[in-house]
Design a protein around this motif. Structure first.
Motif, PDB file in Angstrom:
ATOM      1  N   LEU A  25       0.818  -1.218   0.000  1.00 38.97           N
ATOM      2  CA  LEU A  25       0.000   0.000   0.000  1.00 38.97           C
ATOM      3  C   LEU A  25       0.852   1.269   0.000  1.00 38.97           C
ATOM      4  O   LEU A  25       0.586   2.205  -0.760  1.00 38.97           O
ATOM      5  CB  LEU A  25      -0.944  -0.016   1.216  1.00 38.97           C
ATOM      6  N   TYR A  29       0.728   4.037  -2.868  1.00 34.84           N
ATOM      7  CA  TYR A  29       0.359   5.389  -2.451  1.00 34.84           C
ATOM      8  C   TYR A  29       1.451   6.387  -2.849  1.00 34.84           C
ATOM      9  O   TYR A  29       1.162   7.502  -3.286  1.00 34.84           O
ATOM     10  CB  TYR A  29       0.137   5.396  -0.943  1.00 34.84           C
ATOM     11  N   ARG A  33       0.984   9.669  -5.057  1.00 34.07           N
ATOM     12  CA  ARG A  33       1.312  11.014  -4.571  1.00 34.07           C
ATOM     13  C   ARG A  33       2.196  11.760  -5.559  1.00 34.07           C
ATOM     14  O   ARG A  33       2.061  12.963  -5.752  1.00 34.07           O
ATOM     15  CB  ARG A  33       2.023  10.930  -3.217  1.00 34.07           C
ATOM     16  N   ASP A  43      -5.561   9.417  -2.540  1.00 34.13           N
ATOM     17  CA  ASP A  43      -6.351   8.461  -1.761  1.00 34.13           C
ATOM     18  C   ASP A  43      -7.377   7.761  -2.649  1.00 34.13           C
ATOM     19  O   ASP A  43      -7.487   6.534  -2.650  1.00 34.13           O
ATOM     20  CB  ASP A  43      -7.104   9.175  -0.623  1.00 34.13           C
ATOM     21  N   ASP A  44      -8.122   8.562  -3.422  1.00 39.29           N
ATOM     22  CA  ASP A  44      -9.181   7.992  -4.264  1.00 39.29           C
ATOM     23  C   ASP A  44      -8.596   7.077  -5.329  1.00 39.29           C
ATOM     24  O   ASP A  44      -9.138   6.009  -5.608  1.00 39.29           O
ATOM     25  CB  ASP A  44      -9.981   9.112  -4.947  1.00 39.29           C
ATOM     26  N   VAL A  46      -5.777   5.392  -5.240  1.00 34.90           N
ATOM     27  CA  VAL A  46      -5.256   4.151  -4.655  1.00 34.90           C
ATOM     28  C   VAL A  46      -6.410   3.217  -4.303  1.00 34.90           C
ATOM     29  O   VAL A  46      -6.351   2.011  -4.561  1.00 34.90           O
ATOM     30  CB  VAL A  46      -4.395   4.460  -3.401  1.00 34.90           C
ATOM     31  N   GLN A  47      -7.479   3.786  -3.768  1.00 40.78           N
ATOM     32  CA  GLN A  47      -8.646   2.952  -3.450  1.00 40.78           C
ATOM     33  C   GLN A  47      -9.203   2.309  -4.722  1.00 40.78           C
ATOM     34  O   GLN A  47      -9.447   1.102  -4.759  1.00 40.78           O
ATOM     35  CB  GLN A  47      -9.720   3.797  -2.776  1.00 40.78           C
ATOM     36  N   TYR A  50      -6.997  -0.560  -5.894  1.00 43.32           N
ATOM     37  CA  TYR A  50      -7.154  -1.811  -5.144  1.00 43.32           C
ATOM     38  C   TYR A  50      -8.468  -2.507  -5.471  1.00 43.32           C
ATOM     39  O   TYR A  50      -8.513  -3.734  -5.577  1.00 43.32           O
ATOM     40  CB  TYR A  50      -7.030  -1.560  -3.632  1.00 43.32           C
ATOM     41  N   LEU A  51      -9.540  -1.740  -5.658  1.00 43.81           N
ATOM     42  CA  LEU A  51     -10.822  -2.371  -5.989  1.00 43.81           C
ATOM     43  C   LEU A  51     -10.762  -2.993  -7.383  1.00 43.81           C
ATOM     44  O   LEU A  51     -11.237  -4.103  -7.600  1.00 43.81           O
ATOM     45  CB  LEU A  51     -11.966  -1.355  -5.889  1.00 43.81           C
TER      46      LEU A  51
END
Lengths: 189, 251
Positions: A25, A29, A33, A43-44, A46-47, A50-51
């Motif tokens: 992670l 991340y 960045r 943040d969005d 990376v989320q 992963y999804l």
């Protein structure tokens, strides 16, 4: 019974995915960045990465998972935040407290003065990497920070190895020049 | 080779990405070209300033929990009527299998697979949580006594620096819900966790190499201990590590 088996498999899949993907992670991340401006976008992205990776976990063919995740992240960044990837990464002083990176094994310990100098140096380096044009920035981050091989970088940025080599050479040249200029400023002020 | 080519390839040389033939060509050019030699020195020097640990960002804890929240929760069993009925059905199947003796064998295989998963997870955790060592020392006489009283076994701690594996220290870890000793070695930038668990009465078992999630695991048993060496280094080097460790243990 068929549905039951699928359900169990699904949970097994989620656990396998977590054990495999979540340890990376920080690295994912970090690329986010550097590629994107601002923490909320990172943040969005990376989320979403992963999804997406979880949804397509079946297509992962073993080997190191980090380059696979980084490639997905890069696609997410390009698809969702096209245009922004060329924006300059701006260091926000308010975010600095989320930076708690330590090497896995301790290096020779610094004196407090050296530690301050070193922190100042790494902040400057982050800023300068962030200011590189996107195509040079990503190869620098993938090579120097994410520690990928040329072959892995080529797969992530979907370019031939020759391109990776010439971009990396150019990126290091640009970064070194910017570093020397910044150092010169620091000394003259 | 001209300077233009060399100025690109010297980076590949620095990164160890050139095959022997190309490396020789670049080195031959650098030997006769002071400009390119200077460039190589400058970039080697500059490379020292690019320390990954200092340039990395730590993901906020909120992001980690957000992602975990979106993935299916482990073993989230919804107790509705259907699943109870399914449970009975499954139970009946299991009894039938148990009666036939098939289950015992399947479970044994599963057990090994699970332990393998656990040592790989423990390896990952040790890298992720920045909790690689509880006792940090390259001296076996510091690391070994640290385990006294923490485990009901004295794990073999052996210095292998001369053989190319640097002892970093030791850590108490858990695998299969039991405390185990983790002895930590380093090979270049790669970490090797050697997990030792007491296995009273277990027979000596020859080494086996397995792979899970891209990590290699060499497992063997001797002197009443189960041992697992886990790392991302290639199988040849991990086998070498295991062999050197076993050889040193016998001395």
């Amino acid at each position: 019974m068929a549905g039951d088996a699928a359900e169990w498999n699904d949970q097994g899949k989620a656990e396998r995915f977590k054990a495999l993907a979540l340890p990376h992670l920080d690295e994912i991340y970090t690329l986010a960045r550097y590629l994107l401006r601002g923490t909320s976008d990172a943040d969005d992205a990376v989320q979403e990465c992963y999804l997406r990776a979880f949804r397509h976990f079946e297509t992962f063919r073993g080997g190191p998972i980090k380059p696979w995740l980084l490639a997905i992240l890069r696609n997410v960044c390009h698809a969702t935040y096209a245009g922004k990837t060329r924006l300059v990464y701006a260091a926000d002083p308010a975010e600095r407290d989320d930076v708690q990176v330590k090497p896995i094994w301790r290096e020779d310990s610094d004196t407090p003065e050296q530690a301050v100098l070193r922190r100042h140096e790494s902040e400057t380096m982050r800023r300068l990497i962030g200011e590189l044009p996107a195509e040079f920035r990503e190869v620098i981050v993938l090579r120097e920070i994410n520690d990928l091989s040329y072959r892995e970088i080529a797969a992530v940025i979907e370019a031939p190895i020759g391109t990776v080599m010439s971009r990396l050479a150019r990126a290091r040249k640009l970064l070194r020049e910017a570093w020397l200029a910044a150092e010169g400023e620091g000394k003259s002020s | 080779m001209n300077c233009e080519e060399a100025s690109v390839l010297l980076h590949a040389l620095i990164d160890g990405e050139l095959d022997a033939g190309h490396a020789r060509e670049v080195e031959a050019h650098i030997a006769i070209c002071p400009d390119c030699a200077a460039q190589l020195r400058e970039f080697l020097e500059f490379g020292k300033k690019l320390t990954p640990a200092a340039l990395r960002f730590a993901a906020p804890a909120s992001l980690r929990s957000r992602i975990e929240g979106k993935l299916p929760a482990p073993r989230a069993v919804v107790a509705n009527r259907r699943s109870v009925i399914k449970g009975f059905a499954l139970g009946a199947t299991m009894s039938a299998l148990a009666a036939s003796g098939v289950l015992v064998m399947v479970m044994r295989g599963d057990d090994e697979r699970r332990v393998l998963g656990e040592v790989v997870s423990a390896h990952l955790r040790s890298l992720q949580a920045q909790h690689l060592t509880d006792v940090q020392s390259s001296d076996q006489h510091t690391v070994k006594p640290w385990f006294n009283g923490r485990l009901d076994v004295a794990p073999p701690v052996i210095e292998l620096t001369a053989q190319g594996f640097t002892l970093l220290g030791g850590r108490l870890d858990y695998a299969d819900a039991k405390p185990v000793a983790a002895i930590v070695y380093r090979r270049r930038v790669h970490v090797i966790n050697l997990f030792c668990a007491p296995a009273p009465g277990s027979a000596k078992r020859a080494a086996r190499m397995q792979s899970l999630h891209g990590f290699n695991v060499r497992s063997w048993s001797e002197n009443g201990l189960d041992l697992w060496a886990v790392s991302d280094i290639n199988t040849e080097e991990l086998a070498e590590f295991g062999e050197k460790f076993e050889a040193a243990l016998r001395q």
